[in-house]
Every structure is written in C-alpha cells, then in structure tokens.
Design an enzyme around this catalytic site. Structure first.
Site, short mmCIF file in Angstrom:
data_model
loop_
_atom_site.label_atom_id
_atom_site.label_comp_id
_atom_site.label_asym_id
_atom_site.label_seq_id
_atom_site.Cartn_x
_atom_site.Cartn_y
_atom_site.Cartn_z
N SER A 160 36.58 38.54 23.42
CA SER A 160 36.77 39.98 23.27
C SER A 160 36.51 40.66 24.60
CB SER A 160 35.82 40.55 22.21
OG SER A 160 34.47 40.38 22.60
N GLY A 162 38.30 41.31 26.99
CA GLY A 162 38.97 40.73 28.15
C GLY A 162 38.31 39.50 28.73
N GLU A 267 46.78 46.42 17.68
CA GLU A 267 47.24 46.59 19.07
C GLU A 267 48.71 46.21 19.18
OE1 GLU A 267 44.47 45.18 22.19
OE2 GLU A 267 43.26 44.47 20.51
N GLU A 279 47.72 42.13 18.67
CA GLU A 279 46.53 41.62 17.99
C GLU A 279 46.07 42.64 16.95
OE1 GLU A 279 44.65 39.31 21.92
OE2 GLU A 279 43.51 40.87 20.91
N ASP A 286 37.09 49.18 20.37
CA ASP A 286 36.45 49.89 21.49
C ASP A 286 37.31 51.06 21.98
OD1 ASP A 286 38.40 48.26 22.62
OD2 ASP A 286 37.04 47.17 23.94
N THR A 287 38.63 50.91 22.00
CA THR A 287 39.48 52.02 22.43
C THR A 287 39.39 53.21 21.47
OG1 THR A 287 41.44 51.23 21.26
CG2 THR A 287 41.10 50.42 23.50
N ARG A 364 29.70 47.35 29.73
CA ARG A 364 29.80 48.74 29.29
C ARG A 364 28.44 49.20 28.79
NH1 ARG A 364 34.76 47.65 26.50
NH2 ARG A 364 33.55 47.37 24.62
#
Length: 396
Positions: A160, A162, A267, A279, A286-287, A364
């Site tokens: 996850s 990236g 996505e 996906e 998160d977005t 993050r």
C-alpha cells in the site's frame, strides 16, 4: 435493527480495527460518536488509532494464531480491516464461525492482494483493465516484462501507499524494479504484478459506499501520487458526463460483486471518455481524506454508518476542496510541528496531525485540508498553508 449499548459494559457493541493508522484513527473516532467500544490492533505500539481507542493490542496481523487469539479474547461484534497485511484466510474461517467481517471476509481476501481483485474485475466481471501478467520469481518476472512491454509498472501483489512500486521506462530499470518490489511488499518478498503502462489523462478514486439503503457514489476524487504514494487530492475531479457515468457503473459493479456494507475506494484511469479499472480498497482511502472538509459526512463517517447497518439517505457536498499530505523525512521518534497558527490563518483551512510515533525514511504525519471556490484555488490554498508549517526532527 441496529442496537448499540454502553461502552465498557456487558451490552457494549464492540468493533475491532485490524490496522490502526491514520485512516483507522478517523474510523475509531466516528464509531465512538455512535457509542461503539473500539479495540485497535496493529503491529506496533502507539499507532494513531490506538491513541483514541478504548484499548489496543500489538501483534502481527499476518500471524493467524495471534489474530484469532485476540479476536476470540475480545469477541467483537464487527471486525474492520484497515490494511492489506492481514491473515485474511483466518478471517474467512472466523466469519464462518459467526464473526462479522467488514465488508465481508471474502472481500478482504480478494482485495488483500492485487491478483484477486484484478482477476475478479478483468476475468469474472469483464471490466476493462490494463494488460497484466503475474510472476513468482526473477525469471518469470523478466518474461512478464517482455510480454507486457516497456514502459510498464511493477508492484508487489500486496502493498500500500506505493511501497515497492516502480515504473520500468527502459531495460536498465528492470532489475531495480524487481528488487524494489521484493523489498516493498507488505508480506515480504514474493509474487508481483507487471502492468502495461496506461496512457491516461488523469486518475480518480470513486468513493462508493454500500449501506442498508443502497449504494451511493460520491463526487470523484482526483489525486497526485509520487511513486504510488498519495501527495495531494481534490474533489471534484472534472470529468465528461460519459466518463463519470461509466466510472459509476464500474464502481457499482465491482463493489456489488464484493458485497457487504462499507466504503470502497475504487481507483480508475481516465482517457477522454474511456475508463480503465485499476484497484479497489474495501475501506477508507487515503486520497479520500479530502472528504473531511468537502462533505457533511466524511468517508470515515460513512464507513462507520454503513458497517453499523445504518442508512445514508444523503451526502451533502460543500464544494471544491483539496488535501495535501504532510510528509516527514528522517529517522526519529520525536517530530515537532510549529507554525500552526500561520497554517490556520487563512479561512477555509484545516489540519490533521496523525500522531505517528516515529519515522524511518519518509512517512505521512498529517494532512492539510482546504476549500475554496474552485479546485485550483483550493489546491493553491493548501500549498500556501503547507509552506507555513515548520517540521523539526529531533535526535532519537
């Protein structure tokens, strides 16, 4: 009918979070607004959701024995996966024994790795995706890259934010992409997916909530990523009517096949009026943190409602909004933030600090939220606010 008792009593309605990051923290807060007793579980202590839960447990969620032990100890009314790295076959067994897994154990199993959901979408549902191949070892990986062609994108089947993701732009990138995928997988080294690079205009997350009153698609979220990790998102993403209709059809089809109640982050890549499925995550995305300022009910509030069996009669969208991730780089367990007064000096700006205990590399640590009369102005406002934030990494 949904019954909710008093927390920390024999009639409490209990929810157990498998994963306690920033997304789980917001879900925990929303569940507590309804009087739900929350138990947070993660692989490390003092994770964000643990800081607001009634109690917590530290364990490897990939260990089926340890996972079962804590679930049998707590006897939750609902089990809410918040990450991919979970022993999902054990959740399937537990569901058969009467436990309630959100949205379903089968959905968690299918989406915990990219192979399950890609095969469901492309092979079972006939939804357009990028051309792909899977590989278990280096030789198979080289063959997959040759068949898919360069440029291509390489990802671990389970990761996850990236982690482990690379874009192969030339032959010299192939070995590096393989090693990156082996090091970045949630469950360690293993199987990878090689995808043909998609020529797209933009990509979206279409947050879709399945609830007791039906299925609701939110305004599309556009986003910017760095090596597959979210950095900025905005809502709404401008789309042609035809593309938006296709995207909603795909989201309803995929989430319907997965079943259960909860929010899904679907996505997709968009090229003109063409929509290509990428996906889906059967949990807050998160977005979608932008929804904490763009709507009257955030994606976390919607997830809480849905998993409790409550309806979502309407979601009010306030207007163009943006989010910008606060990324900290360093190696420390002491991060300080300053300049917050300046960050919040402009109207229409909010900040969330996650309270993560440490960073090793980059991570993050928070998000800045902004709203304005246009997406462009909201993004610019979030950027201005971010520039005023001062971050200090103190020695361990």
């Amino acid at each position: 009918m949904t019954k909710i008792g008093t927390p920390l009593t024999s009639v409490a309605k209990k929810a157990l979070l498998c994963g306690s990051g920033e997304l789980g923290k917001e879900v925990a807060i929303e569940l507590q607004r309804y009087g739900v007793e929350v138990i947070a579980v993660d692989r490390y202590a003092n994770a964000p959701a643990m800081q607001v839960a009634h109690r917590s447990h530290v364990l490897s969620m990939l260990d089926p024995v340890a996972l079962r032990a804590v679930i049998e100890q707590e006897k939750p009314d609902v089990i809410i996966p918040e990450v991919e790295a979970i022993a999902t076959p054990e959740l399937v067994k537990l569901e058969k024994e009467g436990y309630h897994v959100v949205p379903t154990a089968a959905a968690a199993l299918l989406t915990m790795n990219r192979e399950g959901i890609r095969r469901l979408a492309a092979e079972d549902l006939g939804i357009k995706t990028s051309f792909y191949r899977f590989a278990d070892d280096y030789e198979g990986f080289r063959a997959a890259v040759e068949e898919v062609g360069i440029p291509c994108v390489v990802k671990p089947i389970m990761s996850s934010s990236g982690h482990g993701q690379s874009t192969v732009k030339k032959a010299e990138d192939i070995d590096k992409a393989w090693h990156n995928a082996q090091e970045g997988g949630r469950a360690g080294a293993g199987r990878v997916i090689v995808e043909r690079f998609v020529d797209f205009d933009y990509e979206i997350t279409l947050l879709t909530v399945r609830h007791s009153a039906g299925t609701t698609c939110l305004e599309p979220v556009g986003h910017h990523q760095v090596d597959g990790d979210y950095r900025e998102s905005w809502q709404p993403q401008a789309m042609s009517p035809a593309a938006l209709e296709k995207a909603r059809e795909i989201a309803v089809k995929v989430t319907g096949a997965l079943g259960g109640y909860g929010i899904f982050g679907v996505e997709m890549f968009i090229k003109g009026d063409e929509v290509i499925f990428s996906e889906v995550s059967p949990r807050p995305h998160d977005t979608g943190m932008v929804t904490m300022i763009s709507q009257d009910i955030s994606e976390f509030g919607l997830h809480a409602r849905a998993v409790l069996g409550l309806p979502v009669p309407e979601v009010r969208f306030y207007g163009p909004s943006a989010s910008k991730a606060i990324v900290v780089e360093g190696d420390t367990d002491k991060v300080e933030f300053d300049g917050i007064e300046e960050v919040l000096s402009e109207p229409g700006v909010q900040i969330r600090l996650f309270g993560k205990p440490e960073v090793c590399g980059h991570r993050r640590f928070g998000v800045i939220l902004a709203t304005d009369e246009s997406v462009e102005k909201a993004l610019a406002k979030a950027e201005r606010a971010y520039s005023k934030l001062k971050i200090t990494c103190l020695p361990r």
